[in-house]
Design a protein around this motif. Structure first.
Motif, PDB file in Angstrom:
ATOM      1  N   GLY A  46       0.818  -1.209   0.000  1.00  0.00           N
ATOM      2  CA  GLY A  46       0.000   0.000   0.000  1.00  0.00           C
ATOM      3  C   GLY A  46       0.848   1.254   0.000  1.00  0.00           C
ATOM      4  O   GLY A  46       0.537   2.239  -0.685  1.00  0.00           O
ATOM      5  N   ALA A  47       1.938   1.228   0.768  1.00  0.00           N
ATOM      6  CA  ALA A  47       2.832   2.387   0.840  1.00  0.00           C
ATOM      7  C   ALA A  47       3.492   2.641  -0.506  1.00  0.00           C
ATOM      8  O   ALA A  47       3.682   3.797  -0.921  1.00  0.00           O
ATOM      9  N   GLU A  48       3.830   1.571  -1.202  1.00  0.00           N
ATOM     10  CA  GLU A  48       4.450   1.707  -2.521  1.00  0.00           C
ATOM     11  C   GLU A  48       3.485   2.353  -3.510  1.00  0.00           C
ATOM     12  O   GLU A  48       3.877   3.232  -4.289  1.00  0.00           O
ATOM     13  N   VAL A  49       2.235   1.930  -3.474  1.00  0.00           N
ATOM     14  CA  VAL A  49       1.235   2.506  -4.372  1.00  0.00           C
ATOM     15  C   VAL A  49       1.019   3.979  -4.032  1.00  0.00           C
ATOM     16  O   VAL A  49       0.956   4.845  -4.918  1.00  0.00           O
ATOM     17  N   ALA A  50       0.899   4.278  -2.744  1.00  0.00           N
ATOM     18  CA  ALA A  50       0.702   5.665  -2.312  1.00  0.00           C
ATOM     19  C   ALA A  50       1.854   6.550  -2.776  1.00  0.00           C
ATOM     20  O   ALA A  50       1.641   7.683  -3.232  1.00  0.00           O
ATOM     21  N   ALA A  51       3.077   6.050  -2.662  1.00  0.00           N
ATOM     22  CA  ALA A  51       4.251   6.823  -3.072  1.00  0.00           C
ATOM     23  C   ALA A  51       4.269   7.034  -4.585  1.00  0.00           C
ATOM     24  O   ALA A  51       4.499   8.160  -5.061  1.00  0.00           O
ATOM     25  N   ARG A  52       4.025   5.979  -5.352  1.00  0.00           N
ATOM     26  CA  ARG A  52       4.056   6.099  -6.813  1.00  0.00           C
ATOM     27  C   ARG A  52       2.956   7.021  -7.336  1.00  0.00           C
ATOM     28  O   ARG A  52       3.152   7.760  -8.302  1.00  0.00           O
ATOM     29  N   GLN A  53       1.800   6.965  -6.691  1.00  0.00           N
ATOM     30  CA  GLN A  53       0.651   7.727  -7.181  1.00  0.00           C
ATOM     31  C   GLN A  53       0.522   9.109  -6.545  1.00  0.00           C
ATOM     32  O   GLN A  53      -0.394   9.855  -6.861  1.00  0.00           O
ATOM     33  N   GLY A  54       1.433   9.438  -5.647  1.00  0.00           N
ATOM     34  CA  GLY A  54       1.437  10.773  -5.054  1.00  0.00           C
ATOM     35  C   GLY A  54       0.263  11.038  -4.136  1.00  0.00           C
ATOM     36  O   GLY A  54      -0.343  12.116  -4.177  1.00  0.00           O
ATOM     37  N   LEU A  55      -0.060  10.070  -3.274  1.00  0.00           N
ATOM     38  CA  LEU A  55      -1.169  10.202  -2.337  1.00  0.00           C
ATOM     39  C   LEU A  55      -0.642  10.288  -0.903  1.00  0.00           C
ATOM     40  O   LEU A  55       0.485   9.877  -0.615  1.00  0.00           O
ATOM     41  N   TYR A  64       7.842   5.008   2.167  1.00  0.00           N
ATOM     42  CA  TYR A  64       6.855   5.837   1.476  1.00  0.00           C
ATOM     43  C   TYR A  64       7.425   7.226   1.216  1.00  0.00           C
ATOM     44  O   TYR A  64       7.353   7.759   0.098  1.00  0.00           O
ATOM     45  N   ARG A  65       8.010   7.842   2.232  1.00  0.00           N
ATOM     46  CA  ARG A  65       8.557   9.184   2.073  1.00  0.00           C
ATOM     47  C   ARG A  65       9.722   9.203   1.080  1.00  0.00           C
ATOM     48  O   ARG A  65       9.837  10.098   0.242  1.00  0.00           O
ATOM     49  N   ASP A  66      10.580   8.197   1.171  1.00  0.00           N
ATOM     50  CA  ASP A  66      11.776   8.152   0.315  1.00  0.00           C
ATOM     51  C   ASP A  66      11.419   7.994  -1.161  1.00  0.00           C
ATOM     52  O   ASP A  66      12.141   8.473  -2.040  1.00  0.00           O
ATOM     53  N   HIS A  67      10.322   7.307  -1.446  1.00  0.00           N
ATOM     54  CA  HIS A  67       9.964   6.998  -2.838  1.00  0.00           C
ATOM     55  C   HIS A  67       8.793   7.830  -3.359  1.00  0.00           C
ATOM     56  O   HIS A  67       8.307   7.590  -4.461  1.00  0.00           O
ATOM     57  N   PHE A  68       8.365   8.808  -2.591  1.00  0.00           N
ATOM     58  CA  PHE A  68       7.202   9.595  -2.973  1.00  0.00           C
ATOM     59  C   PHE A  68       7.444  10.360  -4.269  1.00  0.00           C
ATOM     60  O   PHE A  68       8.488  10.970  -4.475  1.00  0.00           O
ATOM     61  N   GLN A  69       6.420  10.326  -5.151  1.00  0.00           N
ATOM     62  CA  GLN A  69       6.454  11.075  -6.410  1.00  0.00           C
ATOM     63  C   GLN A  69       5.308  12.084  -6.402  1.00  0.00           C
ATOM     64  O   GLN A  69       4.146  11.710  -6.237  1.00  0.00           O
ATOM     65  N   ALA A  70       5.635  13.343  -6.568  1.00  0.00           N
ATOM     66  CA  ALA A  70       4.630  14.402  -6.517  1.00  0.00           C
ATOM     67  C   ALA A  70       3.551  14.187  -7.573  1.00  0.00           C
ATOM     68  O   ALA A  70       3.804  13.647  -8.647  1.00  0.00           O
ATOM     69  N   SER A  71       2.324  14.607  -7.237  1.00  0.00           N
ATOM     70  CA  SER A  71       1.193  14.475  -8.155  1.00  0.00           C
ATOM     71  C   SER A  71       0.346  15.737  -8.095  1.00  0.00           C
ATOM     72  O   SER A  71       0.628  16.655  -7.319  1.00  0.00           O
ATOM     73  N   THR A  72      -0.699  15.781  -8.892  1.00  0.00           N
ATOM     74  CA  THR A  72      -1.619  16.920  -8.836  1.00  0.00           C
ATOM     75  C   THR A  72      -2.361  16.955  -7.505  1.00  0.00           C
ATOM     76  O   THR A  72      -2.913  17.984  -7.124  1.00  0.00           O
ATOM     77  N   PHE A  73      -2.370  15.834  -6.785  1.00  0.00           N
ATOM     78  CA  PHE A  73      -3.056  15.767  -5.494  1.00  0.00           C
ATOM     79  C   PHE A  73      -2.166  16.205  -4.342  1.00  0.00           C
ATOM     80  O   PHE A  73      -2.639  16.784  -3.368  1.00  0.00           O
ATOM     81  N   LEU A  74      -0.868  15.928  -4.447  1.00  0.00           N
ATOM     82  CA  LEU A  74       0.029  16.174  -3.325  1.00  0.00           C
ATOM     83  C   LEU A  74       1.442  16.414  -3.842  1.00  0.00           C
ATOM     84  O   LEU A  74       1.949  15.628  -4.652  1.00  0.00           O
ATOM     85  N   LYS A  75       2.050  17.497  -3.376  1.00  0.00           N
ATOM     86  CA  LYS A  75       3.397  17.842  -3.832  1.00  0.00           C
ATOM     87  C   LYS A  75       4.481  17.242  -2.948  1.00  0.00           C
ATOM     88  O   LYS A  75       5.591  16.970  -3.401  1.00  0.00           O
ATOM     89  N   GLN A  76       4.169  17.055  -1.666  1.00  0.00           N
ATOM     90  CA  GLN A  76       5.113  16.491  -0.706  1.00  0.00           C
ATOM     91  C   GLN A  76       4.434  15.339   0.034  1.00  0.00           C
ATOM     92  O   GLN A  76       3.208  15.341   0.200  1.00  0.00           O
ATOM     93  N   PRO A  77       5.191  14.333   0.494  1.00  0.00           N
ATOM     94  CA  PRO A  77       4.569  13.215   1.219  1.00  0.00           C
ATOM     95  C   PRO A  77       3.933  13.671   2.520  1.00  0.00           C
ATOM     96  O   PRO A  77       4.450  14.561   3.199  1.00  0.00           O
ATOM     97  N   LYS A  78       2.804  13.077   2.843  1.00  0.00           N
ATOM     98  CA  LYS A  78       2.130  13.353   4.108  1.00  0.00           C
ATOM     99  C   LYS A  78       1.733  12.031   4.744  1.00  0.00           C
ATOM    100  O   LYS A  78       1.196  11.145   4.065  1.00  0.00           O
ATOM    101  N   THR A  79       1.973  11.920   6.038  1.00  0.00           N
ATOM    102  CA  THR A  79       1.696  10.673   6.751  1.00  0.00           C
ATOM    103  C   THR A  79       0.811  10.928   7.962  1.00  0.00           C
ATOM    104  O   THR A  79       1.040  11.874   8.723  1.00  0.00           O
ATOM    105  N   ILE A  80      -0.185  10.074   8.111  1.00  0.00           N
ATOM    106  CA  ILE A  80      -1.014  10.049   9.319  1.00  0.00           C
ATOM    107  C   ILE A  80      -0.796   8.697   9.987  1.00  0.00           C
ATOM    108  O   ILE A  80      -0.735   7.672   9.307  1.00  0.00           O
TER     109      ILE A  80
END
Length: 333
Positions: free
Chosen positions: A174-183, A204-220
């Motif tokens: 799930g973290a990999e998908v979130a990082a690739r898709q910029g969520l 997740y943070r290390d592999h995060f790719q910016a998207s139209t939804f999110l420019k920087q990784p965010k974690t809850i």
């Protein structure tokens, strides 16, 4: 200061019914807004007699109409059961009525086998999970330029705002998908506490790719919180929670969340005590001061931007007390 949010299960307390539980969730959402919580999310549970909410989108619409500013979301919609197009339509309807307030938390928990079979009956082929996520992004951005199997399709109603998208998870996939898709990524610490979770969050943070939804990784990071005015009060509430978890994990689920009195009266066998000891690692139990200290430690370990509190204790009065005590304690820093 780290933000606080809430994930509510809509538990059916002993002596109550589903109608009561859903209106108590509404009461809790209003109270959370008054206390300054950032988000109020609701879960998706099927075939669990002691939990009232099986349709997060419907409850989200009701809660958004019952509140004014707090963000309302799903924790989460189990995407493999549904059409991404229909999920997008549901969220766009909410955005049209309540712009800039909706969160779409998505997951892929298979639930009980019989539930999975019933929700997917007649489907001959399942769309890969990451493709479903990509489909949602297409529908939320009205993208008809990029090649897609439904390239010309637009999710209606068309609105100028989009929901925030968050991936729920407990592991690497799930973290990999979130990082690739910029969520955004929400780690369910309450389900899988331990060092592995912090490693997943870092990946997740290390592999995060910016998207139209999110420019920087965010974690809850999401945690079970059992909080009382005193340690004894918290421990009494925890015993009822212990019993509820035992029921959920057994084949003999009663249609209610047991009261503190029921838990005290029933007691636990030696085998059950061992299971309870293991489950206690999944929750924070104590006063608000203790809970805050533990939550800060967990948030720092995950480098989380927010803490999502699950106040899954017996009784609406107690649930309101949990979120009040925590809000006051965090406000005092």
């Amino acid at each position: 200061m780290i933000s606080l949010s809430i994930l509510d299960y809509s538990p059916i307390d002993e002596g109550n019914n589903a109608h009561d539980a859903l209106w108590e969730t509404t009461e809790l959402a209003k109270y959370a807004e008054a206390l300054g919580y950032k988000r109020f999310w609701v879960s998706e549970h099927h075939f669990v007699d002691s939990v009232a909410n099986s349709s997060p989108e419907m409850l989200m619409m009701h809660l958004a109409s019952s509140t004014n500013e707090i963000r309302i979301g799903s924790g989460g919609v189990m995407l493999p059961h549904y059409s991404s197009y229909k999920v997008a339509e549901n969220l766009r309807m909410m955005e049209a009525l309540h712009p800039n307030r909706m969160d779409l938390g998505i997951g892929r928990s298979p639930s009980f086998r019989i539930v999975n079979q019933a929700l997917n009956e007649g489907k001959t082929k399942k769309t890969p999970y990451e493709q479903q996520v990509m489909d949602l992004k297409k529908y939320f951005t009205d993208n008809i330029k990029e090649e897609h199997r439904f390239q010309s399709l637009i999710a209606t109603p068309k609105v100028p705002t989009t929901p925030e998208m968050w991936m729920l998870g407990t592991g690497e996939k799930g973290a990999e998908v979130a990082a690739r898709q910029g969520l955004g990524y929400v780690f369910a610490h309450f389900a899988k506490p331990g060092i592995k979770g912090t490693q997943v969050a870092k990946s997740y943070r290390d592999h995060f790719q910016a998207s139209t939804f999110l420019k920087q990784p965010k974690t809850i990071v999401a945690v079970f919180a059992v909080v009382g005015e005193t340690e004894k009060e918290a421990e009494d509430l925890a015993k009822a929670f212990d019993l509820w978890l035992h029921f959920i994990e057994s084949d003999n689920q009663p249609p209610y969340y047991p009261s503190v009195q029921t838990a005290k009266k029933r007691g636990f066998s030696s085998i059950e005590v061992q299971k309870i000891k293991a489950n206690r690692k999944r929750m924070i139990v104590g006063t608000a001061k203790h809970a805050k200290e533990e939550m800060i430690k967990i948030a720092e370990a995950y480098e989380a931007d927010e803490i999502m509190v699950i106040p899954n204790v017996s009784g609406i009065k107690n649930r309101k007390n949990v979120i009040r005590l925590l809000a006051e304690e965090f406000e005092s820093e």
